[in-house]
Structures are given as structure tokens and as C-alpha cells.
Design an enzyme around this catalytic site. Structure first.
Site, PDB file in Angstrom:
ATOM      1  N   ASN A  39       0.735  -1.183   0.011  1.00 11.88           N
ATOM      2  CA  ASN A  39       0.124  -0.040   0.004  1.00 11.88           C
ATOM      3  C   ASN A  39       0.867   1.309   0.182  1.00 11.88           C
ATOM      4  OD1 ASN A  39      -2.520  -1.202  -0.060  1.00 11.88           O
ATOM      5  ND2 ASN A  39      -2.627  -1.626   2.151  1.00 11.88           N
ATOM      6  N   LYS A  41       3.642   4.305  -0.917  1.00  8.16           N
ATOM      7  CA  LYS A  41       4.037   4.896  -2.240  1.00  8.16           C
ATOM      8  C   LYS A  41       5.435   4.431  -2.501  1.00  8.16           C
ATOM      9  CE  LYS A  41       5.482   9.474  -3.634  1.00  8.16           C
ATOM     10  NZ  LYS A  41       5.192   9.310  -5.132  1.00  8.16           N
ATOM     11  N   LYS A  43       5.972   1.928  -5.616  1.00  5.90           N
ATOM     12  CA  LYS A  43       6.035   1.075  -6.474  1.00  5.90           C
ATOM     13  C   LYS A  43       6.531   1.435  -8.086  1.00  5.90           C
ATOM     14  CE  LYS A  43       1.469   0.205  -5.236  1.00  5.90           C
ATOM     15  NZ  LYS A  43       1.582   1.228  -3.984  1.00  5.90           N
ATOM     16  N   THR A  44       5.626   2.366  -8.409  1.00 10.20           N
ATOM     17  CA  THR A  44       5.922   2.850 -10.058  1.00 10.20           C
ATOM     18  C   THR A  44       6.971   3.563 -10.024  1.00 10.20           C
ATOM     19  OG1 THR A  44       3.622   2.611 -10.322  1.00 10.20           O
ATOM     20  CG2 THR A  44       5.107   4.004 -11.638  1.00 10.20           C
ATOM     21  N   THR A  45       7.318   4.496  -8.984  1.00  7.95           N
ATOM     22  CA  THR A  45       8.596   4.977  -8.940  1.00  7.95           C
ATOM     23  C   THR A  45       9.852   4.115  -9.219  1.00  7.95           C
ATOM     24  OG1 THR A  45       7.311   6.708  -7.420  1.00  7.95           O
ATOM     25  CG2 THR A  45      10.044   6.733  -7.870  1.00  7.95           C
ATOM     26  N   ARG A  53      17.854   2.945 -15.329  1.00  5.95           N
ATOM     27  CA  ARG A  53      19.048   2.131 -14.932  1.00  5.95           C
ATOM     28  C   ARG A  53      19.420   1.293 -16.263  1.00  5.95           C
ATOM     29  NH1 ARG A  53      19.199  -0.695  -9.081  1.00  5.95           N
ATOM     30  NH2 ARG A  53      19.948   1.459  -8.381  1.00  5.95           N
ATOM     31  N   PHE A  94      -8.901   5.657 -15.758  1.00  2.74           N
ATOM     32  CA  PHE A  94      -8.924   5.050 -14.513  1.00  2.74           C
ATOM     33  C   PHE A  94     -10.282   4.026 -14.505  1.00  2.74           C
ATOM     34  CE2 PHE A  94      -6.062   7.860 -12.537  1.00  2.74           C
ATOM     35  CZ  PHE A  94      -5.108   6.919 -12.065  1.00  2.74           C
ATOM     36  N   TRP A  96     -12.303   3.116 -12.278  1.00  2.72           N
ATOM     37  CA  TRP A  96     -13.417   3.554 -11.315  1.00  2.72           C
ATOM     38  C   TRP A  96     -14.002   4.797 -12.043  1.00  2.72           C
ATOM     39  CZ3 TRP A  96      -8.471   2.692  -9.659  1.00  2.72           C
ATOM     40  CH2 TRP A  96      -7.715   3.873  -9.665  1.00  2.72           C
ATOM     41  N   GLU A 131       0.819  -1.728 -12.849  1.00  2.00           N
ATOM     42  CA  GLU A 131      -0.215  -1.991 -12.301  1.00  2.00           C
ATOM     43  C   GLU A 131      -1.135  -2.864 -13.028  1.00  2.00           C
ATOM     44  OE1 GLU A 131      -0.414   0.332 -10.184  1.00  2.00           O
ATOM     45  OE2 GLU A 131       0.711   2.175 -10.954  1.00  2.00           O
TER      46      GLU A 131
HETATM   47  P1  ATP Z   1       4.215   5.932  -7.253  1.00  2.00           P
HETATM   48  O1  ATP Z   1       3.655   6.514  -8.619  1.00  2.00           O
HETATM   49  O2  ATP Z   1       4.400   7.437  -6.456  1.00  2.00           O
HETATM   50  O3  ATP Z   1       5.440   5.304  -6.987  1.00  2.00           O
HETATM   51  P2  ATP Z   1       2.585   3.769  -6.303  1.00  2.00           P
HETATM   52  O4  ATP Z   1       2.925   3.192  -7.691  1.00  2.00           O
HETATM   53  O5  ATP Z   1       3.435   3.200  -5.423  1.00  2.00           O
HETATM   54  O6  ATP Z   1       3.032   5.318  -6.217  1.00  2.00           O
HETATM   55  P3  ATP Z   1      -0.145   3.856  -6.824  1.00  2.00           P
HETATM   56  O7  ATP Z   1      -1.227   3.140  -6.108  1.00  2.00           O
HETATM   57  O8  ATP Z   1      -0.021   3.414  -8.286  1.00  2.00           O
HETATM   58  O9  ATP Z   1       1.242   3.763  -5.993  1.00  2.00           O
HETATM   59  O10 ATP Z   1      -0.339   5.586  -6.914  1.00  2.00           O
HETATM   60  C1  ATP Z   1      -0.620   6.042  -8.034  1.00  2.00           C
HETATM   61  C2  ATP Z   1      -0.703   7.484  -7.330  1.00  2.00           C
HETATM   62  O11 ATP Z   1      -1.310   7.605  -5.994  1.00  2.00           O
HETATM   63  C3  ATP Z   1       0.556   8.285  -7.091  1.00  2.00           C
HETATM   64  O12 ATP Z   1       0.153   9.690  -7.618  1.00  2.00           O
HETATM   65  C4  ATP Z   1       1.022   8.113  -5.790  1.00  2.00           C
HETATM   66  O13 ATP Z   1       1.716   9.080  -5.370  1.00  2.00           O
HETATM   67  C5  ATP Z   1      -0.288   8.077  -5.129  1.00  2.00           C
HETATM   68  N1  ATP Z   1      -0.174   7.256  -3.874  1.00  2.00           N
HETATM   69  C6  ATP Z   1       0.630   6.014  -3.800  1.00  2.00           C
HETATM   70  N2  ATP Z   1       0.498   5.514  -2.564  1.00  2.00           N
HETATM   71  C7  ATP Z   1      -0.378   6.196  -2.011  1.00  2.00           C
HETATM   72  C8  ATP Z   1      -1.067   6.153  -0.605  1.00  2.00           C
HETATM   73  N3  ATP Z   1      -0.818   5.067   0.224  1.00  2.00           N
HETATM   74  N4  ATP Z   1      -2.158   6.885  -0.360  1.00  2.00           N
HETATM   75  C9  ATP Z   1      -2.388   8.063  -1.214  1.00  2.00           C
HETATM   76  N5  ATP Z   1      -1.882   8.125  -2.640  1.00  2.00           N
HETATM   77  C10 ATP Z   1      -0.996   7.310  -2.935  1.00  2.00           C
HETATM   78 MG    MG Z   2       1.716   2.797  -9.368  1.00  2.00          MG
END
Ligand code: ATP
Ligand code: MG
Length: 199
Positions: A39, A41, A43-45, A53, A94, A96, A131
Site C-alpha cells: 500500500n 508509495k 511501486k511505480t517510481t 538504470r 482509470f 473507476w 499496475e
Molecule cells: P508512485 O507512482 O508514486 O510510485 P505507487 O505506484 O506506489 O506510487 P499507486 O497506487 O500506483 O502507487 O499510486 C498512484 C498515485 O497515487 C501516485 O500519485 C502516488 O503518489 C499516489 N499514492 C501512492 N500511494 C498512496 C497512498 N498510500 N495513499 C494515497 N496516495 C498514494
Molecule cells: Mg503505481
């Protein structure tokens, strides 16, 4: 040497022996499956960090974005002109927001076809399936199809999978699994997602 220095030296010697042992044991060479789930933040970063890399060594990279953001994303802006990078984006917004199962399934199938092409191409050193976990969760894609494509991919190819609630079969076959744990997220304090930081 003081007592503290002596203890430090002994503990570093032990650590070095341990690390050397591990290095000696890691002899296999092949592409990996990595999963960034959980859950928190990042994952995608982290997936895009790996893309940068691999591109930095001139490798071929494929990125498949299974949920197209409504916002643009800075990393794609920065990297999309790289001739070694191939990006496929799911044609709907998205899920939803579209709330249309049939259209989403169709869009998912189309982008999965791109993923399959990348997963069969030995010139693609790294494939990111961003995703994709939600596609399995919603039933737009079935796990057997995904497993088969992963199992039959080229020997040297690495795959990064991102998304919450990764399917247990994917977890079972992955080499590296990272569970991003949320301690706090700014969004929870009413802070808006930030350009260049969150997207
Ligand atoms: P990021 O893209 O920042 O690495 P993520 O891939 O881990 O995030 P996702 O669920 O894909 O997470 O999130 C997409 C968007 O929601 C991004 O803008 C991210 O910053 C934000 N986000 C990520 N985790 C959370 C959280 N726990 N609560 C609210 N927003 C989140
Ligand atoms: Mg993501």
C-alpha cells in the site's frame, strides 16, 4: 586500538566473511521477476528507476501501463524519446471513472497483446508491467495467460510487476518481492498529489 575499535574490526571481519559467502553462492545468471507491491508509495517510481538504470546501459526496455493516468507523468515525458524504450498505454482512463467493464476488458486485451510481444522479444532486456495486478483482480486478464507468458520469456529478460494485492501465483514465481509499507502518505493529510513528485 581502543576496545571499541577492536570490537568494530572484529564485527566488520565477520560481516565481510558473511557477504563474501553470499557473493560466492550467487553464481546463477538469468533475467529476474521483481514485484513491487503493498500500500505504500513507491511501486511505480521504483519501476521507472529500474527503467532508467537499464536504459543507462543501452538495453532495450518495454513499459506497459495498464491503468492510464489522467495526468501525464514526468518520467515518461523525460524518457519516451529514448530509441531503446517502447511504451504501451492502456487506451482507457482509470477504471473507476470509465465504469465500463466491457470497454475496459477490451482495452486491457489490446495492451496485453503489446506486453506479450515484448515478453517474447529477446532484444527487450527489461519489461515493466505497471499496475497489472489490478487487471488480474478485476478479471480483465487471467492468471494462467500471464504466467505462461512470464515462464516462456527469454532467458535474459527481467520483468518488473507493480500494483497492490499481487496474485499469490505471481508472488510464488518472483525472484524479488518488495512490499512497500505505508507509514504515512501526504494524501491522507489532505495534501494534493504533486507534479514532478507524485506524477
Ligand atoms: P508512485 O507512482 O508514486 O510510485 P505507487 O505506484 O506506489 O506510487 P499507486 O497506487 O500506483 O502507487 O499510486 C498512484 C498515485 O497515487 C501516485 O500519485 C502516488 O503518489 C499516489 N499514492 C501512492 N500511494 C498512496 C497512498 N498510500 N495513499 C494515497 N496516495 C498514494
Ligand atoms: Mg503505481
Amino acid at each position: 586500538m581502543s576496545d571499541r575499535d577492536t570490537r568494530h574490526k572484529a564485527s566488520m571481519e565477520k560481516l565481510k566473511a558473511h557477504v563474501d559467502d553470499k557473493v560466492a553462492n550467487a553464481t546463477e545468471q538469468r533475467g529476474l521477476i521483481l514485484i513491487n507491491t503493498g500500500n505504500g508509495k513507491g511501486k511505480t517510481t521504483a519501476a521507472w528507476g529500474t527503467v532508467a538504470r537499464a536504459l543507462g546501459y543501452g538495453y532495450g526496455v518495454g513499459v506497459v501501463q495498464f491503468i492510464k493516468g489522467l495526468w501525464e507523468c514526468g518520467e515518461r515525458n523525460r524518457l519516451e524519446d529514448d530509441p531503446n524504450l517502447d511504451i504501451a498505454i492502456m487506451a482507457t482512463g482509470f477504471t473507476w471513472e470509465t465504469q465500463n467493464r466491457e470497454a475496459d476488458t477490451q482495452a486491457c486485451r489490446e495492451v496485453w497483446a503489446e506486453a506479450e510481444r515484448m515478453l517474447a522479444d529477446p532484444e527487450v532486456y527489461l519489461v515493466v508491467l505497471d499496475e497489472i495486478t489490478y487487471m488480474l483482480k478485476f478479471g480483465y486478464l487471467d492468471i494462467a495467460t500471464v504466467k505462461q507468458a512470464l515462464e516462456n520469456r527469454p532467458h535474459e529478460q527481467t520483468v518488473v510487476i507493480t500494483g497492490r494485492n499481487a496474485h499469490r501465483d505471481l508472488i510464488a514465481m518472483a525472484d524479488t518481492v518488495t512490499d512497500m509499507q505505508e507509514v504515512r502518505h501526504a494524501f491522507g493529510s489532505g495534501l494534493q498529489a504533486r507534479r514532478g513528485i507524485d506524477f
